[in-house]
Design a protein around this motif. Structure first.
Motif, PDB file in Angstrom:
ATOM      1  N   SER A  11      39.686  31.697  42.833  1.00  0.00           N
ATOM      2  CA  SER A  11      39.435  31.646  44.273  1.00  0.00           C
ATOM      3  C   SER A  11      39.243  33.049  44.832  1.00  0.00           C
ATOM      4  O   SER A  11      38.312  33.298  45.617  1.00  0.00           O
ATOM      5  CB  SER A  11      40.607  30.948  44.976  1.00  0.00           C
ATOM      6  OG  SER A  11      40.522  31.087  46.373  1.00  0.00           O
ATOM      7  N   VAL A  12      40.101  33.964  44.434  1.00  0.00           N
ATOM      8  CA  VAL A  12      40.008  35.347  44.899  1.00  0.00           C
ATOM      9  C   VAL A  12      38.666  35.953  44.504  1.00  0.00           C
ATOM     10  O   VAL A  12      37.977  36.572  45.329  1.00  0.00           O
ATOM     11  CB  VAL A  12      41.170  36.184  44.316  1.00  0.00           C
ATOM     12  CG1 VAL A  12      40.898  37.682  44.462  1.00  0.00           C
ATOM     13  CG2 VAL A  12      42.476  35.813  45.006  1.00  0.00           C
ATOM     14  N   PHE A  13      38.268  35.770  43.253  1.00  0.00           N
ATOM     15  CA  PHE A  13      37.026  36.371  42.764  1.00  0.00           C
ATOM     16  C   PHE A  13      35.803  35.806  43.481  1.00  0.00           C
ATOM     17  O   PHE A  13      34.943  36.555  43.960  1.00  0.00           O
ATOM     18  CB  PHE A  13      36.898  36.152  41.259  1.00  0.00           C
ATOM     19  CG  PHE A  13      35.664  36.767  40.666  1.00  0.00           C
ATOM     20  CD1 PHE A  13      35.547  38.144  40.556  1.00  0.00           C
ATOM     21  CD2 PHE A  13      34.611  35.975  40.230  1.00  0.00           C
ATOM     22  CE1 PHE A  13      34.398  38.730  40.019  1.00  0.00           C
ATOM     23  CE2 PHE A  13      33.463  36.540  39.694  1.00  0.00           C
ATOM     24  CZ  PHE A  13      33.365  37.928  39.584  1.00  0.00           C
ATOM     25  N   ILE A  14      35.729  34.488  43.597  1.00  0.00           N
ATOM     26  CA  ILE A  14      34.533  33.882  44.195  1.00  0.00           C
ATOM     27  C   ILE A  14      34.469  34.181  45.690  1.00  0.00           C
ATOM     28  O   ILE A  14      33.399  34.503  46.228  1.00  0.00           O
ATOM     29  CB  ILE A  14      34.490  32.367  43.932  1.00  0.00           C
ATOM     30  CG1 ILE A  14      34.542  32.077  42.431  1.00  0.00           C
ATOM     31  CG2 ILE A  14      33.201  31.762  44.506  1.00  0.00           C
ATOM     32  CD1 ILE A  14      34.695  30.606  42.098  1.00  0.00           C
ATOM     33  N   PHE A  15      35.597  34.085  46.390  1.00  0.00           N
ATOM     34  CA  PHE A  15      35.587  34.417  47.809  1.00  0.00           C
ATOM     35  C   PHE A  15      35.259  35.893  48.022  1.00  0.00           C
ATOM     36  O   PHE A  15      34.589  36.253  48.998  1.00  0.00           O
ATOM     37  CB  PHE A  15      36.930  34.073  48.464  1.00  0.00           C
ATOM     38  CG  PHE A  15      36.910  32.786  49.223  1.00  0.00           C
ATOM     39  CD1 PHE A  15      35.869  32.481  50.095  1.00  0.00           C
ATOM     40  CD2 PHE A  15      37.942  31.863  49.104  1.00  0.00           C
ATOM     41  CE1 PHE A  15      35.842  31.290  50.803  1.00  0.00           C
ATOM     42  CE2 PHE A  15      37.928  30.667  49.803  1.00  0.00           C
ATOM     43  CZ  PHE A  15      36.872  30.381  50.658  1.00  0.00           C
ATOM     44  N   ALA A  16      35.728  36.765  47.123  1.00  0.00           N
ATOM     45  CA  ALA A  16      35.393  38.186  47.238  1.00  0.00           C
ATOM     46  C   ALA A  16      33.888  38.397  47.088  1.00  0.00           C
ATOM     47  O   ALA A  16      33.291  39.226  47.788  1.00  0.00           O
ATOM     48  CB  ALA A  16      36.153  38.997  46.190  1.00  0.00           C
ATOM     49  N   LEU A  17      33.256  37.640  46.197  1.00  0.00           N
ATOM     50  CA  LEU A  17      31.805  37.723  46.057  1.00  0.00           C
ATOM     51  C   LEU A  17      31.107  37.349  47.358  1.00  0.00           C
ATOM     52  O   LEU A  17      30.147  38.010  47.777  1.00  0.00           O
ATOM     53  CB  LEU A  17      31.323  36.792  44.937  1.00  0.00           C
ATOM     54  CG  LEU A  17      31.640  37.195  43.493  1.00  0.00           C
ATOM     55  CD1 LEU A  17      31.182  36.100  42.538  1.00  0.00           C
ATOM     56  CD2 LEU A  17      30.980  38.525  43.130  1.00  0.00           C
ATOM     57  N   THR A  18      31.595  36.297  48.015  1.00  0.00           N
ATOM     58  CA  THR A  18      30.962  35.891  49.281  1.00  0.00           C
ATOM     59  C   THR A  18      31.155  36.967  50.344  1.00  0.00           C
ATOM     60  O   THR A  18      30.243  37.238  51.129  1.00  0.00           O
ATOM     61  CB  THR A  18      31.526  34.551  49.788  1.00  0.00           C
ATOM     62  OG1 THR A  18      32.866  34.712  50.269  1.00  0.00           O
ATOM     63  CG2 THR A  18      31.495  33.483  48.711  1.00  0.00           C
ATOM     64  N   GLY A  19      32.351  37.574  50.370  1.00  0.00           N
ATOM     65  CA  GLY A  19      32.583  38.647  51.331  1.00  0.00           C
ATOM     66  C   GLY A  19      31.659  39.823  51.093  1.00  0.00           C
ATOM     67  O   GLY A  19      31.112  40.420  52.031  1.00  0.00           O
ATOM     68  N   ALA A  20      31.461  40.161  49.820  1.00  0.00           N
ATOM     69  CA  ALA A  20      30.579  41.276  49.491  1.00  0.00           C
ATOM     70  C   ALA A  20      29.126  40.954  49.848  1.00  0.00           C
ATOM     71  O   ALA A  20      28.377  41.837  50.288  1.00  0.00           O
ATOM     72  CB  ALA A  20      30.704  41.608  48.012  1.00  0.00           C
ATOM     73  N   LEU A  21      28.719  39.706  49.691  1.00  0.00           N
ATOM     74  CA  LEU A  21      27.361  39.327  50.074  1.00  0.00           C
ATOM     75  C   LEU A  21      27.157  39.452  51.580  1.00  0.00           C
ATOM     76  O   LEU A  21      26.111  39.902  52.042  1.00  0.00           O
ATOM     77  CB  LEU A  21      27.058  37.897  49.614  1.00  0.00           C
ATOM     78  CG  LEU A  21      26.711  37.726  48.139  1.00  0.00           C
ATOM     79  CD1 LEU A  21      26.563  36.252  47.795  1.00  0.00           C
ATOM     80  CD2 LEU A  21      25.425  38.475  47.796  1.00  0.00           C
ATOM     81  N   ALA A  37      35.304  42.079  51.206  1.00  0.00           N
ATOM     82  CA  ALA A  37      35.582  41.252  50.034  1.00  0.00           C
ATOM     83  C   ALA A  37      37.068  40.921  49.934  1.00  0.00           C
ATOM     84  O   ALA A  37      37.448  39.770  49.694  1.00  0.00           O
ATOM     85  CB  ALA A  37      35.113  41.970  48.763  1.00  0.00           C
ATOM     86  N   ALA A  38      37.920  41.931  50.132  1.00  0.00           N
ATOM     87  CA  ALA A  38      39.360  41.709  50.042  1.00  0.00           C
ATOM     88  C   ALA A  38      39.854  40.825  51.184  1.00  0.00           C
ATOM     89  O   ALA A  38      40.696  39.939  50.976  1.00  0.00           O
ATOM     90  CB  ALA A  38      40.096  43.047  50.046  1.00  0.00           C
ATOM     91  N   VAL A  42      41.737  37.262  50.275  1.00  0.00           N
ATOM     92  CA  VAL A  42      43.180  37.034  50.490  1.00  0.00           C
ATOM     93  C   VAL A  42      43.491  36.431  51.853  1.00  0.00           C
ATOM     94  O   VAL A  42      44.644  36.075  52.115  1.00  0.00           O
ATOM     95  CB  VAL A  42      43.979  38.345  50.312  1.00  0.00           C
ATOM     96  CG1 VAL A  42      43.661  38.998  48.982  1.00  0.00           C
ATOM     97  CG2 VAL A  42      43.745  39.319  51.463  1.00  0.00           C
ATOM     98  N   GLY A  43      42.485  36.293  52.728  1.00  0.00           N
ATOM     99  CA  GLY A  43      42.764  35.843  54.093  1.00  0.00           C
ATOM    100  C   GLY A  43      43.428  34.489  54.171  1.00  0.00           C
ATOM    101  O   GLY A  43      44.474  34.318  54.816  1.00  0.00           O
ATOM    102  N   GLY A  44      42.842  33.488  53.510  1.00  0.00           N
ATOM    103  CA  GLY A  44      43.412  32.144  53.575  1.00  0.00           C
ATOM    104  C   GLY A  44      44.776  32.066  52.929  1.00  0.00           C
ATOM    105  O   GLY A  44      45.703  31.447  53.463  1.00  0.00           O
ATOM    106  N   GLY A  45      44.936  32.715  51.772  1.00  0.00           N
ATOM    107  CA  GLY A  45      46.227  32.711  51.091  1.00  0.00           C
ATOM    108  C   GLY A  45      47.298  33.448  51.864  1.00  0.00           C
ATOM    109  O   GLY A  45      48.481  33.075  51.826  1.00  0.00           O
ATOM    110  N   VAL A  71      36.414  44.609  41.953  1.00  0.00           N
ATOM    111  CA  VAL A  71      35.382  44.419  40.924  1.00  0.00           C
ATOM    112  C   VAL A  71      34.237  43.566  41.478  1.00  0.00           C
ATOM    113  O   VAL A  71      33.055  43.886  41.291  1.00  0.00           O
ATOM    114  CB  VAL A  71      35.995  43.758  39.674  1.00  0.00           C
ATOM    115  CG1 VAL A  71      34.900  43.298  38.712  1.00  0.00           C
ATOM    116  CG2 VAL A  71      36.954  44.716  38.978  1.00  0.00           C
ATOM    117  N   ALA A  72      34.594  42.490  42.186  1.00  0.00           N
ATOM    118  CA  ALA A  72      33.566  41.636  42.781  1.00  0.00           C
ATOM    119  C   ALA A  72      32.744  42.403  43.809  1.00  0.00           C
ATOM    120  O   ALA A  72      31.516  42.277  43.875  1.00  0.00           O
ATOM    121  CB  ALA A  72      34.222  40.415  43.420  1.00  0.00           C
ATOM    122  N   ALA A  73      33.426  43.226  44.618  1.00  0.00           N
ATOM    123  CA  ALA A  73      32.744  43.973  45.670  1.00  0.00           C
ATOM    124  C   ALA A  73      31.765  44.983  45.086  1.00  0.00           C
ATOM    125  O   ALA A  73      30.612  45.077  45.520  1.00  0.00           O
ATOM    126  CB  ALA A  73      33.774  44.681  46.552  1.00  0.00           C
TER     127      ALA A  73
END
Length: 207
Positions: A11-21, A37-38, A42-45, A71-73
């Protein structure tokens, strides 16, 4: 590593990808990429853990979460220009992130012995708040509030499916997989086939 931890890191990795996009659409610098990305990852959690009085917060307890977001960012910073449509990629990645984050929230709440209404809320909270923060901070129309699309409803129904499965005696990992599948199927159906919930229609007042 437990199945719930795998869900959480995914969840962290995929959501970070969306944030970076989203950061790429806003043409931010590398630090901006990491921040968005961060925040998304981590926002929802974080909201979930604060509501559950979970101490320390999951990303403080496991700082590797921030490394995953970084890394995702940075990966997105150097590759986003290769995408044919960043908006389309963002939308579908967000659907995948929702499908992983909702069962993560459900699993955390169940492990904290919460009653079923709280479990449902924690599933929806974990799935929806990171993306909402991302879009608000970047001045984007929040995907979670787009008219005519299943988003919160998909998260709620997915969380409910997990609770019904657990109540029927199905093991937690299988129930969480069911939650992920139902959530993604509903969100994907909304994006690809136009599935939606009935929306409120204003009516003229009676004379």
């Amino acid at each position: 590593m437990s199945f719930l931890e795998i869900l959480e890191y995914s969840s962290v990795f995929i959501f970070a990808l969306t944030g970076a996009l989203v950061a790429s659409r806003a043409q931010l610098d590398p630090v901006g990429f990491f921040f968005i990305a961060a925040l998304t990852a981590v926002g929802g959690g974080t909201v979930r853990d604060l509501l559950l009085d979970r101490n320390p917060l999951f990303w403080i307890d496991k700082p590797i979460v921030l490394v995953i977001a970084a890394v995702a960012a940075m990966g997105t910073f150097f590759t986003a220009h290769l995408l044919e449509s960043r908006l389309k990629t963002l939308t579908w990645l967000d659907a995948a992130a929702l499908a992983v984050a909702v069962p993560t929230g459900v699993g955390v709440a169940v492990n904290h012995s919460q009653e079923w209404p709280i479990v449902l809320i924690m599933g929806v909270t974990t799935g929806c708040f990171g993306g909402l923060m991302r879009d608000v901070v970047c001045n984007e129309v929040p995907l979670v509030l787009k008219q005519g699309e299943l988003y919160i409803s998909a998260a709620f129904i997915g969380a409910a499916a997990a609770m019904l499965a657990i109540g029927a005696g199905i093991t937690q990992p299988i129930a969480l997989m069911l939650c992920a599948g139902v959530t993604f199927a509903l969100r994907a159906g909304s994006l690809a086939l136009g599935w939606s919930m009935p929306a409120y229609k204003s009516r003229p007042p009676r004379q």
